[in-house]
Write a protein that holds these residues in place. Structure first.
Motif, PDB file in Angstrom:
ATOM      1  N   ASP A  10       4.273   8.295  -4.229  1.00  0.00           N
ATOM      2  CA  ASP A  10       3.775   8.459  -3.005  1.00  0.00           C
ATOM      3  C   ASP A  10       2.556   8.473  -2.652  1.00  0.00           C
ATOM      4  N   THR A  11       1.663   7.450  -3.006  1.00  0.00           N
ATOM      5  CA  THR A  11       0.463   7.171  -2.903  1.00  0.00           C
ATOM      6  C   THR A  11       0.188   6.534  -1.280  1.00  0.00           C
ATOM      7  N   GLN A  12       0.446   7.459  -0.321  1.00  0.00           N
ATOM      8  CA  GLN A  12       0.543   6.968   0.804  1.00  0.00           C
ATOM      9  C   GLN A  12      -0.750   7.594   1.797  1.00  0.00           C
ATOM     10  N   SER A  51       7.475   5.207  -5.339  1.00  0.00           N
ATOM     11  CA  SER A  51       8.261   5.880  -4.341  1.00  0.00           C
ATOM     12  C   SER A  51       7.438   6.005  -3.008  1.00  0.00           C
ATOM     13  N   SER A  52       8.088   6.036  -1.992  1.00  0.00           N
ATOM     14  CA  SER A  52       7.193   6.384  -0.704  1.00  0.00           C
ATOM     15  C   SER A  52       8.318   6.907   0.278  1.00  0.00           C
ATOM     16  N   ARG A  85       1.272   2.616   2.118  1.00  0.00           N
ATOM     17  CA  ARG A  85       0.353   2.822   0.806  1.00  0.00           C
ATOM     18  C   ARG A  85      -0.975   2.500   0.827  1.00  0.00           C
ATOM     19  N   ILE A  86      -1.907   3.263   0.275  1.00  0.00           N
ATOM     20  CA  ILE A  86      -3.227   2.923   0.313  1.00  0.00           C
ATOM     21  C   ILE A  86      -3.582   1.478  -0.162  1.00  0.00           C
ATOM     22  N   GLU A  90      -1.280  -0.979  -3.802  1.00  0.00           N
ATOM     23  CA  GLU A  90      -0.708  -2.083  -3.033  1.00  0.00           C
ATOM     24  C   GLU A  90       0.216  -2.536  -4.070  1.00  0.00           C
ATOM     25  N   LEU A  91       1.719  -2.822  -3.894  1.00  0.00           N
ATOM     26  CA  LEU A  91       2.283  -3.409  -4.653  1.00  0.00           C
ATOM     27  C   LEU A  91       2.647  -4.885  -4.401  1.00  0.00           C
TER      28      LEU A  91
END
Length: 208
Positions: A10-12, A51-52, A85-86, A90-91
Motif C-alpha cells: 500500500d505505498t499509495q 497491494s493497493s 502509488r507514489i 511504480e511497478l
C-alpha cells in the motif's frame, strides 16, 4: 533454487504524503528506502508483489465516523490521485488482480507473466481478495521480503496471513521501510513476529 519476491504494501499517495487522506505519520521518511528496494528488485529480476487499496465509497472499511480499528475515513477512492502509488514504487509490466476477477482467468493470465503483480483490495486485509491465495500458491515463492504501510494495519494482516497460510515461506520485514500508525507499539509488534520466525533487516542489508 530459492524463489524470492518483494511484497510492497500500500505505498499509495493517500498514505505516504502528508496531504494524503489517511497519512501515516512519518511515511515520507522511508520513501528513499522504498525507492532503493523497488530499484533493486527491477534491476535484479526480483518480482514485486504489491497491494493497493482501491475503494468504492460504499466499502465496509470506510466511515464518516471511523473507529480507526475496523473503519477508517474515506481514502484511496478509485480514480482519485490519492489512490495512485507514489512514483518511487511504480511497478513494471504489472498484472492487476481484482477481487472480482474469476480465479481461472487470473491463473491463466499469470501463466507466463514475468512482471510485477498488483492486488487491488476493498478492505485492509489483502487476503480478502480471494485471488491472493491462489496467486501466492502459483508463484511458489519460498522467500518474501515485505515493506510498506501501515505496519500495524495492512502490513500486519499481510504478515499474519502469510504466517498462518504459508509457514514454509521465509518471511522478512524491512524495518526501515515500514511505518506504523501507532509507532509506540512498533517494537512490540516486530518483536512478536521475530519470535515467530520472521527476520528483521534493514534496506541496506537487502540491497547489498
Amino acid at each position: 533454487m530459492k524463489t524470492r519476491v518483494f511484497w510492497d504494501v500500500d505505498t499509495q499517495v493517500d498514505f505516504m504524503r502528508p496531504d494524503g487522506k489517511l497519512y501515516v505519520g512519518g511515511a515520507e521518511t522511508i520513501v528513499s528506502n522504498l525507492a532503493a528496494l523497488t530499484r533493486f528488485a527491477h534491476d535484479t529480476g526480483v518480482r514485486i508483489v504489491a497491494s493497493s487499496d482501491n475503494h468504492d465509497p460504499t466499502d465496509d472499511e470506510l466511515s464518516d465516523a471511523p473507529d480507526f480499528s475496523d473503519t477508517f475515513p474515506p481514502h484511496c477512492l478509485r480514480g482519485t490521485p490519492g489512490q495512485a502509488r507514489i512514483p518511487e514504487t511504480e511497478l513494471r509490466d504489472v498484472l492487476v488482480v481484482e477481487p472480482e476477477d474469476p480465479r481461472a482467468t487470473v491463473l491463466e493470465r499469470l501463466e507466463g507473466h514475468a512482471g510485477d503483480i498488483l492486488f487491488h483490495k476493498h478492505y485492509f486485509d489483502v487476503f480478502t481478495n480471494p485471488n491472493v491465495e491462489p496467486v501466492v500458491n502459483a508463484l511458489g515463492a519460498d522467500q518474501v521480503v515485505l515493506y510498506g504501510v501501515a505496519l500495524d494495519v495492512c502490513n500486519r494482516y499481510a504478515v499474519e496471513g502469510l504466517l498462518s497460510r504459508h509457514p514454509e515461506i521465509a518471511l522478512t520485514v524491512v524495518t526501515d521501510a515500514v511505518r506504523a500508525i501507532d509507532e509506540d507499539n512498533r517494537d512490540d509488534l516486530l518483536g512478536d513476529w521475530q519470535s515467530r520466525g520472521v527476520s528483521l533487516v534493514g534496506t541496506a542489508e537487502v540491497v547489498r
